[in-house]
Design an enzyme around this catalytic site. Structure first.
Site, PDB file in Angstrom:
ATOM      1  N   CYS A  99      34.499  27.494   7.308  1.00  0.00           N
ATOM      2  CA  CYS A  99      34.669  28.904   6.886  1.00  0.00           C
ATOM      3  C   CYS A  99      35.986  29.383   7.657  1.00  0.00           C
ATOM      4  CB  CYS A  99      33.502  29.780   7.745  1.00  0.00           C
ATOM      5  SG  CYS A  99      33.611  31.389   7.087  1.00  0.00           S
ATOM      6  N   GLU A 142      29.609  31.841  -0.253  1.00  0.00           N
ATOM      7  CA  GLU A 142      30.536  33.420  -0.672  1.00  0.00           C
ATOM      8  C   GLU A 142      29.459  34.502  -0.950  1.00  0.00           C
ATOM      9  OE1 GLU A 142      33.705  30.751  -0.319  1.00  0.00           O
ATOM     10  OE2 GLU A 142      33.400  32.751   0.386  1.00  0.00           O
ATOM     11  N   HIS A 145      28.528  35.605   2.591  1.00  0.00           N
ATOM     12  CA  HIS A 145      29.262  36.805   3.001  1.00  0.00           C
ATOM     13  C   HIS A 145      29.219  38.110   2.514  1.00  0.00           C
ATOM     14  CE1 HIS A 145      31.950  34.371   5.786  1.00  0.00           C
ATOM     15  NE2 HIS A 145      32.203  33.566   4.646  1.00  0.00           N
TER      16      HIS A 145
END
Ligand SMILES: O=C(NO)N[C@@H](Cc1ccccc1)C(=O)O
Ligand SMILES: [Zn+2]
Length: 156
Positions: A99, A142, A145
């Site tokens: 990450c 993603e 996130h």
């Protein structure tokens, strides 16, 4: 133009739930361009807007073989706006992830092998597709996130 600074784990922006994108304007396209530049500068294969301190529901997937992921499949970069995961395989697969917000570390993470996803492109047009393997992995990373979740919360 310069790459944008990347938020590091611990910064509040990475814990927030992303905001739905409503304006598919030039500002959105410019943000996507800046994100792509920042991702490439960091040798990334994906990047989410909160990582460049933008709270929008937007990310880029751009898998390509590089020194960080030599086995990564080659794909055209995809800008993903307002994503949804419609279904996910029961089959899970464990794999290595990094990450950009946790520099220099790798984690072994379980992900769904296959997912059916829906999202808008930069023109606001809805796309729906099935993803599998490493690309499905990037999408799930993603997507996390945008929910304020990093791989630290998923590390086995
Ligand atoms: O931090 C990010 N994106 O949020 N970038 C990760 C994306 C990623 C996702 C899943 C597996 C490998 C890599 C990177 O190392 O390029
Ligand atoms: Zn990340």
């Amino acid at each position: 133009s310069q790459p944008l600074p990347i938020a590091l784990v611990g910064e509040a922006i990475l814990k927030e739930h992303a905001i739905e994108v409503r304006d598919f304007d030039t500002a959105l396209s410019q943000l996507a361009e800046q994100m792509a530049l920042s991702m490439v500068a960091a040798n990334g294969v994906g990047i989410a807007a909160p990582q460049v301190h933008s709270p929008l529901a937007l990310f880029i997937m751009a898998s390509r073989p590089n020194e960080r992921y030599p086995d990564a499949p080659l794909m055209d970069p995809v800008v993903v706006v307002n994503p949804q995961i419609l279904s996910a395989s029961a089959e899970l697969v464990s794999g290595e992830e990094g990450c950009l917000s946790v520099p220099g570390q790798r984690f072994s993470i379980w992900r769904h092998q296959t997912i059916v996803v829906r999202y808008q492109d930069l023109a606001g047009h809805w796309q729906q597709t099935e993803l599998t393997g490493f690309i499905a992995r990037i999408f799930q990373h993603e997507f996390d996130h945008l929910q304020g979740i990093t791989l630290l919360e998923r590390s086995q």
